[in-house]
Enzyme design. Structure first.
Site, PDB file in Angstrom:
ATOM      1  N   LYS A 126      12.411  -2.864  -3.091  1.00  0.00           N
ATOM      2  CA  LYS A 126      11.279  -1.945  -2.911  1.00  0.00           C
ATOM      3  C   LYS A 126      11.365  -1.392  -1.504  1.00  0.00           C
ATOM      4  O   LYS A 126      11.930  -2.035  -0.618  1.00  0.00           O
ATOM      5  CB  LYS A 126       9.947  -2.690  -3.108  1.00  0.00           C
ATOM      6  CG  LYS A 126       8.778  -1.813  -3.445  1.00  0.00           C
ATOM      7  CD  LYS A 126       8.661  -1.498  -4.929  1.00  0.00           C
ATOM      8  CE  LYS A 126       7.613  -0.456  -5.205  1.00  0.00           C
ATOM      9  NZ  LYS A 126       7.379  -0.245  -6.634  1.00  0.00           N
ATOM     10  N   ASP A 166       7.103   5.753  -6.393  1.00  0.00           N
ATOM     11  CA  ASP A 166       5.960   4.840  -6.503  1.00  0.00           C
ATOM     12  C   ASP A 166       4.783   5.635  -5.938  1.00  0.00           C
ATOM     13  O   ASP A 166       4.836   6.885  -5.904  1.00  0.00           O
ATOM     14  CB  ASP A 166       6.219   3.542  -5.715  1.00  0.00           C
ATOM     15  CG  ASP A 166       5.176   2.454  -5.998  1.00  0.00           C
ATOM     16  OD1 ASP A 166       5.193   1.884  -7.097  1.00  0.00           O
ATOM     17  OD2 ASP A 166       4.322   2.185  -5.142  1.00  0.00           O
TER      18      ASP A 166
HETATM   19  P1  NDP Z   1       0.277   7.749  -7.812  1.00  0.00           P
HETATM   20  O1  NDP Z   1       0.458   7.993  -6.361  1.00  0.00           O
HETATM   21  O2  NDP Z   1       0.768   8.752  -8.784  1.00  0.00           O
HETATM   22  O3  NDP Z   1      -1.278   7.486  -8.151  1.00  0.00           O
HETATM   23  C1  NDP Z   1      -2.008   6.476  -7.551  1.00  0.00           C
HETATM   24  C2  NDP Z   1      -3.446   6.611  -8.024  1.00  0.00           C
HETATM   25  O4  NDP Z   1      -4.165   5.457  -7.627  1.00  0.00           O
HETATM   26  C3  NDP Z   1      -4.160   7.806  -7.408  1.00  0.00           C
HETATM   27  O5  NDP Z   1      -5.077   8.321  -8.321  1.00  0.00           O
HETATM   28  C4  NDP Z   1      -4.856   7.178  -6.204  1.00  0.00           C
HETATM   29  O6  NDP Z   1      -6.014   7.888  -5.775  1.00  0.00           O
HETATM   30  C5  NDP Z   1      -5.273   5.862  -6.800  1.00  0.00           C
HETATM   31  N1  NDP Z   1      -5.499   4.898  -5.731  1.00  0.00           N
HETATM   32  C6  NDP Z   1      -4.658   4.532  -4.745  1.00  0.00           C
HETATM   33  N2  NDP Z   1      -5.250   3.629  -3.938  1.00  0.00           N
HETATM   34  C7  NDP Z   1      -6.492   3.430  -4.437  1.00  0.00           C
HETATM   35  C8  NDP Z   1      -7.584   2.599  -4.071  1.00  0.00           C
HETATM   36  N3  NDP Z   1      -7.499   1.805  -2.999  1.00  0.00           N
HETATM   37  N4  NDP Z   1      -8.691   2.639  -4.847  1.00  0.00           N
HETATM   38  C9  NDP Z   1      -8.775   3.446  -5.927  1.00  0.00           C
HETATM   39  N5  NDP Z   1      -7.769   4.251  -6.327  1.00  0.00           N
HETATM   40  C10 NDP Z   1      -6.647   4.239  -5.598  1.00  0.00           C
HETATM   41  O7  NDP Z   1       0.937   6.307  -8.084  1.00  0.00           O
HETATM   42  P2  NDP Z   1       1.458   5.695  -9.458  1.00  0.00           P
HETATM   43  O8  NDP Z   1       0.562   6.110 -10.569  1.00  0.00           O
HETATM   44  O9  NDP Z   1       2.910   5.941  -9.540  1.00  0.00           O
HETATM   45  O10 NDP Z   1       1.296   4.134  -9.162  1.00  0.00           O
HETATM   46  C11 NDP Z   1       0.082   3.428  -9.432  1.00  0.00           C
HETATM   47  C12 NDP Z   1       0.361   1.939  -9.490  1.00  0.00           C
HETATM   48  O11 NDP Z   1       1.323   1.685 -10.519  1.00  0.00           O
HETATM   49  C13 NDP Z   1       0.947   1.308  -8.221  1.00  0.00           C
HETATM   50  O12 NDP Z   1       0.501  -0.027  -8.133  1.00  0.00           O
HETATM   51  C14 NDP Z   1       2.441   1.318  -8.505  1.00  0.00           C
HETATM   52  O13 NDP Z   1       3.136   0.351  -7.728  1.00  0.00           O
HETATM   53  C15 NDP Z   1       2.422   0.966  -9.979  1.00  0.00           C
HETATM   54  N6  NDP Z   1       3.635   1.304 -10.724  1.00  0.00           N
HETATM   55  C16 NDP Z   1       4.104   2.584 -10.743  1.00  0.00           C
HETATM   56  C17 NDP Z   1       5.225   2.883 -11.487  1.00  0.00           C
HETATM   57  C18 NDP Z   1       5.711   4.282 -11.647  1.00  0.00           C
HETATM   58  O14 NDP Z   1       6.633   4.474 -12.456  1.00  0.00           O
HETATM   59  N7  NDP Z   1       5.165   5.260 -10.980  1.00  0.00           N
HETATM   60  C19 NDP Z   1       5.993   1.822 -12.173  1.00  0.00           C
HETATM   61  C20 NDP Z   1       5.352   0.523 -12.174  1.00  0.00           C
HETATM   62  C21 NDP Z   1       4.233   0.291 -11.440  1.00  0.00           C
HETATM   63  P3  NDP Z   1      -5.980   8.746  -4.421  1.00  0.00           P
HETATM   64  O15 NDP Z   1      -5.225   9.991  -4.762  1.00  0.00           O
HETATM   65  O16 NDP Z   1      -7.419   8.982  -4.110  1.00  0.00           O
HETATM   66  O17 NDP Z   1      -5.296   7.900  -3.384  1.00  0.00           O
END
Ligand code: NDP
Length: 443
Positions: A126, A166
């Site tokens: 990572k 991510d």
């Molecule tokens: P994105 O950046 O696309 O989206 C993240 C989302 O989570 C945004 O809507 C963001 O809101 C919200 N968010 C972040 N921090 C907070 C918080 N403290 N409280 C509330 N909402 C929050 O990321 P992903 O969708 O790619 O990733 C989301 C999760 O999934 C992570 O844990 C990542 O490690 C995991 N993951 C992702 C994979 C992938 O293929 N993308 C694979 C496996 C796991 P805002 O815009 O307001 O920050």
């Protein structure tokens, strides 16, 4: 004989000020140590656990770049190459001001087990930076990505380490990173996944984590001769994982009532439709503006979704977003399944409550493995110079999620019939890596 308390003390002493890493290790070794003591004393003798919690390599580097005012900016870049026993390091890059070594080590550690569960030959890693992409111009993002890759390129490669996206790293960033890698190395190779479909990417990669999560949840309900039709689902996040999880849930007939971000929760009592989701996608981070068009929705400022009654909860935003109180509320409101799209979104105290209440709890390392699984398929396509059809990739994704579910049952079914998915995923992911480490000698 390994002793849980001693082992956790050893890890805490060696990794001070790394609470997230310690949390992830605790959650895994609580299941592994009893299993090793009972079935694999050889692993204890080989110090497999002591080795698996020690990254093979941690790289940190300075990332300097010029913002649009020609002011010099300085960030920190990282790559944690955790374990390569079963294949090249593989795992995403996160760009967020919250990034630090503890968070990246927890993510890399989880990634080792997750990647093993997919059945594909990929190790765990990572990386990322404390760079905050929010509010940056497109050119600033590009200059940052180029500077980041100008150092990272020497540590990665199609057969060494293959990063992906991510939080804060989507297809745009992967494009800029790939462009810089290719310029430096003069080599068009599968060094990153999540690439654009026209230049080496795989179909279904953007959808894979969210879709895979729903395939996993479907397998849980299949086991009980049930399905998702009419089930009420709360989802947190509004990013890549949350969006495609919502889309697939709606396609499977469920009623998705929330999405959220760091400013609050969007709650639509009538449920989201594909049309509503398409509108949401046009709003960027301003998801609160959804209520201007759809009067069935309200925006709950600075609230998470977990107090709302649901059958299934899918935390898809970030680590530790669901605590003990949230877990108790979900259980009290009749929630029967929690499946993690995000990495480690539930605190260890919340997980203990889910297991005690015997609701189906699917940890991220199993339930969100669809993303890295399709990244693995992207690597295979790149290696043989092919691009597979949507149907072929989707069918492979479904099969992988189904097999992960089977592994969880194999190692997690308790005498009373309850399936402890956490235990199943921890042991199922570990055995293959441990055997490979043993076979490869003391390295
Ligand atoms: P994105 O950046 O696309 O989206 C993240 C989302 O989570 C945004 O809507 C963001 O809101 C919200 N968010 C972040 N921090 C907070 C918080 N403290 N409280 C509330 N909402 C929050 O990321 P992903 O969708 O790619 O990733 C989301 C999760 O999934 C992570 O844990 C990542 O490690 C995991 N993951 C992702 C994979 C992938 O293929 N993308 C694979 C496996 C796991 P805002 O815009 O307001 O920050």
């Amino acid at each position: 004989m390994l002793n849980l308390k001693d082992f956790l003390g050893y890890v805490a002493d060696r990794n001070p000020n790394e609470p997230e890493f310690l949390q992830a290790v605790t959650e895994v070794v609580e299941d592994l140590i009893p299993h090793i003591n009972k079935f694999h004393p050889d692993y204890a003798q080989q110090k497999i656990l002591e080795r698996i919690v020690e990254p093979e390599r941690v790289i940190t580097f300075r990332v300097t770049w010029l913002d649009d005012n020609n002011t010099v900016q300085v960030n920190r870049g990282y790559r944690v190459q955790m374990n390569s026993a079963i294949g090249p390091y593989k795992g995403g890059l996160r760009f967020s001001p919250t990034v630090n070594i503890s968070i990246l080590k927890f993510l890399a550690f989880e990634q080792v087990f997750k990647n093993s569960l997919t059945g594909l030959p990929i190790g765990g890693g990572k990386g990322g930076s404390d760079f905050d992409p929010k509010g940056k111009s497109d050119f600033e993002i590009m200059r940052f990505c180029q500077s980041f890759m100008t150092e990272l390129y020497r540590h990665i490669g199609a057969e060494t380490d293959v990063p992906a996206g991510d939080i804060g790293v989507g297809s745009r960033e992967i494009g800029y990173l790939f462009g810089q890698y290719k310029r430096i190395q003069n080599n068009f190779t599968g060094v990153l996944t999540g690439k654009g479909i026209q230049w080496g990417g795989s179909y279904i990669r953007p959808e894979a984590t969210g879709y895979g999560l729903l395939y996993f949840v479907s397998s849980i309900f299949d086991c009980n001769n049930d399905n998702l039709a009419g089930k009420v689902i709360t989802i947190s996040g509004a990013g890549n994982v949350a969006y495609y999880a919502a889309e697939k849930a709606i396609i499977l007939g469920a009623k998705v009532i929330t999405l959220s971000n760091s400013s609050g929760t969007l709650y639509d009592i009538e449920g989201f439709t594909l049309e509503k989701l398409a509108h949401l996608a046009t709003l960027g981070r301003d998801i609160d503006r959804f209520v201007d068009k759809y009067k069935s929705a309200v925006f709950l400022k600075q609230q998470t979704p977990w107090h709302l009654p649901c059958d299934i909860a899918l935390p898809c935003a970030t680590q530790n977003e669901l605590n003990e109180n949230d877990a108790q509320q979900l259980i009290d409101n009749g929630c029967i399944c929690v499946a993690e799209g995000a990495n480690m979104p539930s605190t260890n105290e919340a997980i203990k409550l889910f297991l005690k209440a015997k609701i189906a709890y699917a940890p991220g390392k199993a339930a969100n493995a669809g993303g890295v699984a399709v990244s693995g398929l992207e690597m295979s396509q790149n290696a043989i110079g092919q691009q597979w059809s949507i149907d072929k990739v989707d069918t492979r994704l479904k099969a992988i999620m189904h097999n992960i579910h089977k592994s969880c049952i194999r190692y997690g079914k308790e005498e009373c019939g309850y399936i402890n998915y956490l235990k199943g995923a921890n042991i199922g992911g570990f055995i293959k890596v441990a055997e490979a480490m043993k076979a490869q000698g003391v390295v």
